[in-house]
Scaffold this motif. Structure first.
Motif, mmCIF file in Angstrom:
data_model
loop_
_atom_site.group_PDB
_atom_site.id
_atom_site.type_symbol
_atom_site.label_atom_id
_atom_site.label_comp_id
_atom_site.label_asym_id
_atom_site.label_seq_id
_atom_site.Cartn_x
_atom_site.Cartn_y
_atom_site.Cartn_z
ATOM 1 N N ALA A 105 0.818 -1.221 0.000
ATOM 2 C CA ALA A 105 0.000 0.000 0.000
ATOM 3 C C ALA A 105 0.848 1.266 0.000
ATOM 4 C CB ALA A 105 -0.961 -0.018 1.184
ATOM 5 N N PRO A 106 1.909 1.395 0.831
ATOM 6 C CA PRO A 106 2.709 2.620 0.779
ATOM 7 C C PRO A 106 3.342 2.837 -0.593
ATOM 8 C CG PRO A 106 3.200 1.379 2.774
ATOM 9 C CD PRO A 106 2.379 0.480 1.891
ATOM 10 N N THR A 107 3.768 1.746 -1.211
ATOM 11 C CA THR A 107 4.392 1.814 -2.528
ATOM 12 C C THR A 107 3.376 2.216 -3.590
ATOM 13 O OG1 THR A 107 5.787 -0.007 -1.770
ATOM 14 C CG2 THR A 107 5.846 0.508 -4.112
ATOM 15 N N THR A 108 2.197 1.628 -3.531
ATOM 16 C CA THR A 108 1.140 1.945 -4.488
ATOM 17 C C THR A 108 0.737 3.408 -4.381
ATOM 18 O OG1 THR A 108 0.320 -0.329 -4.374
ATOM 19 C CG2 THR A 108 -1.204 1.339 -5.211
ATOM 20 N N ARG A 109 0.574 3.896 -3.166
ATOM 21 C CA ARG A 109 0.170 5.293 -2.978
ATOM 22 C C ARG A 109 1.253 6.246 -3.464
ATOM 23 N NH1 ARG A 109 -1.614 3.262 2.547
ATOM 24 N NH2 ARG A 109 -3.838 2.787 2.269
ATOM 25 N N ARG A 110 2.514 5.898 -3.215
ATOM 26 C CA ARG A 110 3.605 6.770 -3.672
ATOM 27 C C ARG A 110 3.636 6.822 -5.195
ATOM 28 N NH1 ARG A 110 7.200 4.968 -0.469
ATOM 29 N NH2 ARG A 110 7.025 6.711 0.981
ATOM 30 N N LEU A 111 3.450 5.686 -5.845
ATOM 31 C CA LEU A 111 3.413 5.651 -7.304
ATOM 32 C C LEU A 111 2.246 6.487 -7.832
ATOM 33 C CD1 LEU A 111 4.419 4.435 -10.013
ATOM 34 C CD2 LEU A 111 2.825 2.524 -9.589
ATOM 35 N N ALA A 112 1.074 6.360 -7.220
ATOM 36 C CA ALA A 112 -0.101 7.102 -7.683
ATOM 37 C C ALA A 112 0.078 8.606 -7.493
ATOM 38 C CB ALA A 112 -1.345 6.622 -6.955
ATOM 39 N N ARG A 113 0.718 9.020 -6.400
ATOM 40 C CA ARG A 113 0.975 10.450 -6.208
ATOM 41 C C ARG A 113 1.904 10.983 -7.283
ATOM 42 N NH1 ARG A 113 1.337 8.980 -0.650
ATOM 43 N NH2 ARG A 113 3.619 9.011 -0.763
ATOM 44 N N LEU A 114 2.828 10.149 -7.726
ATOM 45 C CA LEU A 114 3.808 10.602 -8.715
ATOM 46 C C LEU A 114 3.220 10.687 -10.116
ATOM 47 C CD1 LEU A 114 6.786 11.342 -9.267
ATOM 48 C CD2 LEU A 114 7.199 8.899 -9.657
ATOM 49 N N VAL A 115 2.517 9.658 -10.556
ATOM 50 C CA VAL A 115 2.085 9.597 -11.959
ATOM 51 C C VAL A 115 0.586 9.791 -12.126
ATOM 52 C CG1 VAL A 115 4.025 8.101 -12.544
ATOM 53 C CG2 VAL A 115 1.814 7.070 -11.956
ATOM 54 N N PRO B 131 -3.539 8.585 -10.571
ATOM 55 C CA PRO B 131 -4.227 7.305 -10.375
ATOM 56 C C PRO B 131 -4.375 6.479 -11.644
ATOM 57 C CG PRO B 131 -5.377 9.069 -9.222
ATOM 58 C CD PRO B 131 -4.326 9.724 -10.058
ATOM 59 N N SER B 132 -4.715 7.116 -12.760
ATOM 60 C CA SER B 132 -4.975 6.350 -13.977
ATOM 61 C C SER B 132 -3.716 5.655 -14.484
ATOM 62 C CB SER B 132 -5.555 7.267 -15.059
ATOM 63 O OG SER B 132 -5.851 6.533 -16.227
ATOM 64 N N THR B 133 -2.609 6.391 -14.539
ATOM 65 C CA THR B 133 -1.362 5.783 -15.004
ATOM 66 C C THR B 133 -0.883 4.720 -14.035
ATOM 67 O OG1 THR B 133 -0.712 7.766 -16.220
ATOM 68 C CG2 THR B 133 1.035 6.240 -15.605
ATOM 69 N N ALA B 134 -1.022 4.970 -12.732
ATOM 70 C CA ALA B 134 -0.635 3.960 -11.751
ATOM 71 C C ALA B 134 -1.432 2.682 -11.972
ATOM 72 C CB ALA B 134 -0.848 4.492 -10.339
ATOM 73 N N LYS B 135 -2.731 2.819 -12.210
ATOM 74 C CA LYS B 135 -3.554 1.633 -12.467
ATOM 75 C C LYS B 135 -3.111 0.917 -13.728
ATOM 76 C CE LYS B 135 -7.654 3.451 -10.119
ATOM 77 N NZ LYS B 135 -8.997 4.053 -10.281
#
Length: 265
Positions: free
Chosen positions: A141-151, A153-157
């Motif tokens: 979860a911390p990794t997923t949230r950090r990725l979503a903040r960077l790129v 939500p759509s790109t993270a998904k």
């Protein structure tokens, strides 16, 4: 000097520390021992007053092709308390500026580490991927949230759902990296960026990092402003600008306990 096949190599040159992920037999995959060692390495470098910036990179033209999953049962039992997440969180909390210099594969655990850095400079041969969906794993979860903040939500998904590799051009377009350069120019550009960062006000840079990362509450922000008032930092910066000379910023961060942000007060 001989080194172990799988190791983190540390070099300090002037104000810049470089940590090299070295596991050439596995395209620099992070082993459990390497994950466990990284927080201690970061503690030492953060406490070193001579170090003002950190570069994370990989050996032999590859950043990091992932994580050596080791004992699968141990990994599944750990969940978000895994040694990889612990290392990632320590890197993200490193008080000084961090730059990932990325060549070749930056996949899985490698992408996890790169995203935890402040800036990411990539060679045009870099490739990025987030593969848990290929393995039936849940990305922490911390990794997923950090990725979503960077790129976003759509790109993270898209990265998480497809587990596809993307090239450096797409990584730049979606905000996963900050710059893309020819492989032969990457080291020089990293040197330019670290040279610029390390002559700036450490007070300004470290405060900005905490605030951007939302690690500073109101009391902490007030502490930073107090440091500006008492340190002479701003007076020196304005005087240097008026006199058209390089600034000689006087502020140094107070000592901190290992694992605590340098400058915490």
């Amino acid at each position: 000097m001989a080194v172990a096949d799988a190791e983190l190599l540390v070099e300090v040159a002037g104000p810049v520390a470089t940590v090299v992920i070295h596991n050439p037999a596995r395209r620099n995959a992070m082993t459990p021992a390497m994950w466990r060692r990284l927080p201690g390495v970061l503690d030492q470098l953060e406490a070193d007053p001579a170090v003002r910036a950190l570069v994370l990179t990989g050996a032999d033209g590859t950043f990091c092709a992932g994580a050596d999953l080791g004992d699968l049962d141990e990994l599944l039992d750990a969940g978000d308390a895994s040694i990889a997440v612990t290392a990632e969180e320590r890197l993200a909390a490193f008080a000084k500026p961090t730059i990932a210099a990325i060549r070749g594969a930056c996949v899985g655990g490698g992408c996890q580490l790169a995203v935890a850095c402040d800036l990411r400079l990539a060679a045009d041969d870099a490739r990025f991927g987030v593969p848990p969906a290929r393995l039936g794993l849940v990305y922490p979860a911390p990794t997923t949230r950090r990725l979503a903040r960077l790129v976003g939500p759509s790109t993270a998904k898209a990265l998480l759902f497809t587990a596809e590799l993307i090239d450096s051009g797409r990584a730049l377009r979606v905000g996963l990296v900050d710059e893309v350069l020819p492989a032969t120019a990457l080291s020089a550009r990293v040197g330019e960026v670290t040279a610029a960062v390390t002559v700036r006000s450490r007070l300004s840079v470290m405060a900005a990092k905490e605030i951007v990362d939302e690690r500073a509450d109101d009391d902490r922000i007030a502490w930073w402003h107090g440091q500006v008032r008492t340190s002479g930092e701003a007076r020196e910066g304005v005087a240097a600008a008026n006199e058209r000379r390089p600034a000689r910023f006087p502020w140094s961060p107070p000592e901190a306990r290992p694992g605590e942000a340098v400058g915490a007060g």
